[in-house]
Design a protein around this motif. Structure first.
Motif, PDB file in Angstrom:
ATOM      1  N   GLN A  64      46.853  45.320  35.779  1.00  0.00           N
ATOM      2  CA  GLN A  64      45.449  45.654  35.430  1.00  0.00           C
ATOM      3  C   GLN A  64      44.802  44.621  35.516  1.00  0.00           C
ATOM      4  N   GLN A  65      45.104  43.409  34.962  1.00  0.00           N
ATOM      5  CA  GLN A  65      44.410  42.139  34.942  1.00  0.00           C
ATOM      6  C   GLN A  65      44.020  41.579  36.380  1.00  0.00           C
ATOM      7  N   ASP A  66      45.126  41.717  37.306  1.00  0.00           N
ATOM      8  CA  ASP A  66      44.870  41.308  38.715  1.00  0.00           C
ATOM      9  C   ASP A  66      43.646  42.155  39.240  1.00  0.00           C
ATOM     10  N   LEU A  67      43.622  43.485  39.263  1.00  0.00           N
ATOM     11  CA  LEU A  67      42.591  44.189  39.990  1.00  0.00           C
ATOM     12  C   LEU A  67      41.325  43.725  39.142  1.00  0.00           C
ATOM     13  N   ALA A  68      41.449  43.757  37.810  1.00  0.00           N
ATOM     14  CA  ALA A  68      40.157  43.640  37.082  1.00  0.00           C
ATOM     15  C   ALA A  68      39.423  42.199  37.705  1.00  0.00           C
ATOM     16  N   ASP A  69      40.202  41.139  37.693  1.00  0.00           N
ATOM     17  CA  ASP A  69      39.952  39.897  38.172  1.00  0.00           C
ATOM     18  C   ASP A  69      39.368  39.902  39.829  1.00  0.00           C
ATOM     19  N   ARG A  70      39.910  40.856  40.547  1.00  0.00           N
ATOM     20  CA  ARG A  70      39.509  40.679  41.744  1.00  0.00           C
ATOM     21  C   ARG A  70      37.965  41.527  42.121  1.00  0.00           C
ATOM     22  N   ILE A  71      38.046  42.576  41.217  1.00  0.00           N
ATOM     23  CA  ILE A  71      36.769  43.302  41.209  1.00  0.00           C
ATOM     24  C   ILE A  71      35.642  43.008  40.112  1.00  0.00           C
ATOM     25  N   GLU A  72      36.119  42.049  39.345  1.00  0.00           N
ATOM     26  CA  GLU A  72      35.111  41.429  38.419  1.00  0.00           C
ATOM     27  C   GLU A  72      34.755  42.319  37.442  1.00  0.00           C
ATOM     28  N   ILE A 110      39.570  48.784  33.608  1.00  0.00           N
ATOM     29  CA  ILE A 110      40.639  49.528  34.416  1.00  0.00           C
ATOM     30  C   ILE A 110      41.437  50.264  33.914  1.00  0.00           C
ATOM     31  N   GLY A 111      41.863  50.006  32.709  1.00  0.00           N
ATOM     32  CA  GLY A 111      42.652  50.877  31.850  1.00  0.00           C
ATOM     33  C   GLY A 111      42.132  52.138  31.402  1.00  0.00           C
ATOM     34  N   LEU A 112      40.588  52.252  31.083  1.00  0.00           N
ATOM     35  CA  LEU A 112      39.933  53.159  30.855  1.00  0.00           C
ATOM     36  C   LEU A 112      39.810  54.056  32.244  1.00  0.00           C
ATOM     37  N   ILE A 113      39.402  53.584  33.093  1.00  0.00           N
ATOM     38  CA  ILE A 113      39.530  54.455  34.438  1.00  0.00           C
ATOM     39  C   ILE A 113      40.617  55.148  34.758  1.00  0.00           C
ATOM     40  N   GLU A 114      41.808  54.246  34.581  1.00  0.00           N
ATOM     41  CA  GLU A 114      43.137  55.168  34.881  1.00  0.00           C
ATOM     42  C   GLU A 114      43.301  56.083  33.785  1.00  0.00           C
ATOM     43  N   LYS A 115      43.015  56.100  32.648  1.00  0.00           N
ATOM     44  CA  LYS A 115      43.094  57.244  31.805  1.00  0.00           C
ATOM     45  C   LYS A 115      42.118  58.297  31.922  1.00  0.00           C
TER      46      LYS A 115
END
Length: 72
Positions: free
Chosen positions: A19-27, A33-38
């Motif tokens: 989640q952190q990797d994706l978050a970093d990539r899309i700022e 990311i966790g909230l989107i996934e849930k």
């Protein structure tokens, strides 16, 4: 009322990114990311497009309305 569903968690697992990797990539934050996934947060069009670009998939292959997408 139709719910927005997504395949973000599934795609992260397939691409082996956190989640952190994706978050970093899309700022955004890891929490976003966790909230989107849930399904607790519907991303803006801009954010959804950034996610789609990271996975190199059309946006509609990641985000869909409940009942609109057959099992992947």
């Amino acid at each position: 009322m139709e719910m927005l569903k997504n395949r973000v968690r599934e795609l992260r697992a397939r691409f082996r990114i956190t989640q952190q990797d994706l978050a970093d990539r899309i700022e955004v934050s890891r929490q976003t990311i966790g909230l989107i996934e849930k399904g607790d947060y519907a991303p803006s069009i801009t954010l959804a497009l950034k996610i789609a670009r990271e996975f190199q998939l059309p946006i509609e292959d990641i985000f869909y309305l409940e009942g609109d997408k057959e099992s992947c």
